[in-house]
Enzyme design. Structure first.
Site, PDB file in Angstrom:
ATOM      1  CB  SER A  29     -35.442 -14.984  26.841  1.00  0.00           C
ATOM      2  OG  SER A  29     -36.316 -14.765  25.780  1.00  0.00           O
ATOM      3  NE  ARG A  79     -36.874 -18.604  30.038  1.00  0.00           N
ATOM      4  CZ  ARG A  79     -37.627 -17.948  29.149  1.00  0.00           C
ATOM      5  NH1 ARG A  79     -37.534 -16.629  29.048  1.00  0.00           N
ATOM      6  NH2 ARG A  79     -38.461 -18.601  28.375  1.00  0.00           N
ATOM      7  N   GLY A 110     -44.952  -9.628  27.666  1.00  0.00           N
ATOM      8  CA  GLY A 110     -45.684 -10.882  27.481  1.00  0.00           C
ATOM      9  C   GLY A 110     -45.016 -12.032  28.224  1.00  0.00           C
ATOM     10  NE  ARG A 149     -48.053 -10.649  23.088  1.00  0.00           N
ATOM     11  CZ  ARG A 149     -46.756 -10.707  23.300  1.00  0.00           C
ATOM     12  NH1 ARG A 149     -46.142  -9.747  23.972  1.00  0.00           N
ATOM     13  NH2 ARG A 149     -46.053 -11.720  22.838  1.00  0.00           N
ATOM     14  CG  ASP A 152     -38.930 -13.023  19.579  1.00  0.00           C
ATOM     15  OD1 ASP A 152     -40.149 -13.180  19.360  1.00  0.00           O
ATOM     16  OD2 ASP A 152     -38.411 -13.243  20.681  1.00  0.00           O
ATOM     17  NE  ARG A 191     -43.173  -8.638  16.610  1.00  0.00           N
ATOM     18  CZ  ARG A 191     -42.389  -9.011  17.612  1.00  0.00           C
ATOM     19  NH1 ARG A 191     -41.864 -10.225  17.626  1.00  0.00           N
ATOM     20  NH2 ARG A 191     -42.132  -8.166  18.596  1.00  0.00           N
ATOM     21  NE  ARG A 237     -38.155  -9.129  19.296  1.00  0.00           N
ATOM     22  CZ  ARG A 237     -37.101  -8.994  20.091  1.00  0.00           C
ATOM     23  NH1 ARG A 237     -36.022  -8.355  19.687  1.00  0.00           N
ATOM     24  NH2 ARG A 237     -37.093  -9.505  21.304  1.00  0.00           N
TER      25      ARG A 237
HETATM   26  C1  S3P Z   1     -39.984 -15.864  24.761  1.00  0.00           C
HETATM   27  C2  S3P Z   1     -40.521 -16.812  23.929  1.00  0.00           C
HETATM   28  C3  S3P Z   1     -41.128 -16.480  22.642  1.00  0.00           C
HETATM   29  C4  S3P Z   1     -40.683 -15.119  22.146  1.00  0.00           C
HETATM   30  C5  S3P Z   1     -40.741 -14.068  23.210  1.00  0.00           C
HETATM   31  C6  S3P Z   1     -39.887 -14.451  24.394  1.00  0.00           C
HETATM   32  C7  S3P Z   1     -39.472 -16.308  26.078  1.00  0.00           C
HETATM   33  O1  S3P Z   1     -42.527 -16.471  22.793  1.00  0.00           O
HETATM   34  O2  S3P Z   1     -41.454 -14.725  21.031  1.00  0.00           O
HETATM   35  O3  S3P Z   1     -40.298 -12.825  22.697  1.00  0.00           O
HETATM   36  O4  S3P Z   1     -38.711 -15.547  26.706  1.00  0.00           O
HETATM   37  O5  S3P Z   1     -39.815 -17.414  26.491  1.00  0.00           O
HETATM   38  P1  S3P Z   1     -43.364 -17.834  22.706  1.00  0.00           P
HETATM   39  O6  S3P Z   1     -42.713 -18.803  23.556  1.00  0.00           O
HETATM   40  O7  S3P Z   1     -44.748 -17.526  23.197  1.00  0.00           O
HETATM   41  O8  S3P Z   1     -43.354 -18.183  21.251  1.00  0.00           O
END
Ligand code: S3P
Length: 442
Positions: free
Chosen positions: A33, A37, A108, A137, A329, A360, A402
């Protein structure tokens, strides 16, 4: 590797045999994450950002390629191996320098964050698409609120990628998230950077706050209150430096493995312990796990710790409500821990699991029941009755990293072992997973 072998068939199929204890220490790979960013906010910022320990995985390479395609200069460029440190020269207030197609692969987070930036870049036109799993998704969760800001976004069948973004000037809004999602919150905060007036996101349940932390570090005007965050337009961000901590979501596989394989003791070093990510530690401790967390330094607002885990008898628990986003996650691996615990575990309020890299709920229940677990799917989660162990069997990862790693840990802790088809999916977040597991197994 004592008691453990990995048979690779074209890199896709791996067998994980019942093993002895896990012992030793590791630093898990960098946080996915925070890496996404760093690339996106580094690209938006003006001037160079030095990024250390960026995650070398399929997903985060997709993000780096996407921002490089938009004109951010990455130096040195990642070739075979990701450099330990690189610089991103952001495009600054002039915005992206190129238009066209963006391939997000399986990422995603990239699919949901980047449109927040691009939608407000007047005059730009982009089409974002990814692999088969990405096309399942939902992205209406970002296109709807971005539309309220004045964005021109077309999604497929009103819900899915590919998406077409026609950049224009946005206006700030106040928006309450209908689903707890850090990705949607982050998307809107990025859009708010270029909008007219402030943008406020109200989140009834807290989600990971890495975007807020990094935007603050970059000099954006951000105000955070109970359940709400506001960003003001900020043209001149300057991020300077990001040191990405190790990923607690990757560490989670070893937190569970060491808890359920008798005689184990593993030290997981330099791992990010942002309180919006440590649900897994609280859940496992509540189940009786022996986990010590020793705080280390605080890398630019992201706390880091050394975590020691020793095997311990576990009991069932309830995971629900505000705890869900803090461990979203990790819920598949919690389900595995629950199979080894005594008594019932309920995971509720977790419909979001259906919208991840795979469904999941269905995939975890299928996999674990195939290994001999007493488990049932529910509309918003699952119920597991721990039987103290698992027989083993085989599982298809469904291209979900995962699920592949869950299968591996189930295998080493099982009585008969597990064959994982599609083990290569682990590279989406943890390319060195099998080596690290092998090393801990001696
Ligand atoms: C993430 C937020 C989560 C998580 C994903 C990474 C992120 O998703 O499941 O693996 O980096 O902001 P959601 O915010 O859609 O729940």
């Amino acid at each position: 590797m004592s008691g453990h072998e990995v048979d690779l068939d074209g890199g896709e199929r791996a067998t994980f045999r019942p093993s002895g204890a896990l012992r030793g220490s590791l630093v898990p790979p960098a946080d996915k994450s925070i890496s996404h960013r760093a690339a996106i906010i580094g690209a938006i910022a003006e001037g160079p950002t030095v990024v250390t320990n960026y995650l070398d995985s399929d997903d985060t390479r997709s993000t780096l390629s996407a921002v490089a395609g938009l004109g951010a200069m990455v130096n040195p460029e990642p070739l075979n191996a990701m450099p330990e440190e690189f610089t991103i020269e952001g495009v600054g207030p002039t915005g992206p320098r190129s238009l066209g197609r963006i391939d997000v692969g399986n990422a995603g987070t990239l699919m949901r964050l980047l449109p927040g930036w691009l939608a407000g870049c007047d005059g730009g036109l982009w089409r974002m698409d990814g692999d088969a799993s990405i096309r399942r998704r939902p992205v209406d969760r970002i296109s709807v609120p971005l539309g309220l800001m004045g964005a021109q976004i077309e999604v497929t069948e009103e819900r899915f990628p590919p998406i077409k973004i026609d950049g224009r000037v946005l206006k700030g809004i106040e928006y309450e998230l209908p689903v707890a999602s850090a990705q949607v919150k982050s998307c809107l905060l990025l859009a708010g950077l270029r909008a007219e007036g402030p943008t406020t996101v109200i989140e009834p349940i807290a989600t990971r706050d890495h975007t807020e932390v990094m935007l603050e570090a970059a000099g954006a005007r951000i105000e955070r209150g109970e359940g709400r965050v506001t960003v003001w337009p900020s043209e001149n961000l300057s991020l300077e430096r990001v040191e990405v901590p190790a990923d607690i979501s990757s560490a989670a596989f070893f937190l569970v493995a060491a808890s359920i394989v008798p005689g184990s003791e593993v030290v997981i070093d330099r791992t990010g312990v942002n309180p919006t990510r440590t649900g897994i530690v609280d859940i496992l401790r509540r189940m009786g796990a022996d986990i010590e967390v020793e705080p280390l330094d605080d890398g630019a607002g992201e706390p880091i710790a050394r975590i020691t885990v020793r095997s311990a008898p576990l009991t069932g628990t309830r995971v629900e409500g505000a705890e869900i986003p803090l461990a979203i996650d990790e819920l598949p691996i919690v389900a595995l821990a629950a199979c080894f615990a005594e008594g019932e575990t309920i995971i509720a309020d977790a419909e979001e699991l259906k919208a991840k890299e795979s469904d999941r709920i269905a995939v975890v229940v299928d996999a674990l029941s195939g290994f001999g677990a007493e488990i049932e799917a529910r509309e918003d989660g699952m119920r597991i009755v721990g039987t103290g162990g698992l027989r083993g069997g085989s599982v298809d990862s469904h291209g979900d990293h995962r699920i592949a790693m869950l299968g591996a840990i189930a295998g080493i802790a099982s009585r008969e072992g597990v064959v994982v088809d599609g083990m290569d999916a682990a590279a989406v977040s943890y390319p060195t997973f099998q080596q690290d597991l092998g090393r801990l197994l001696g």
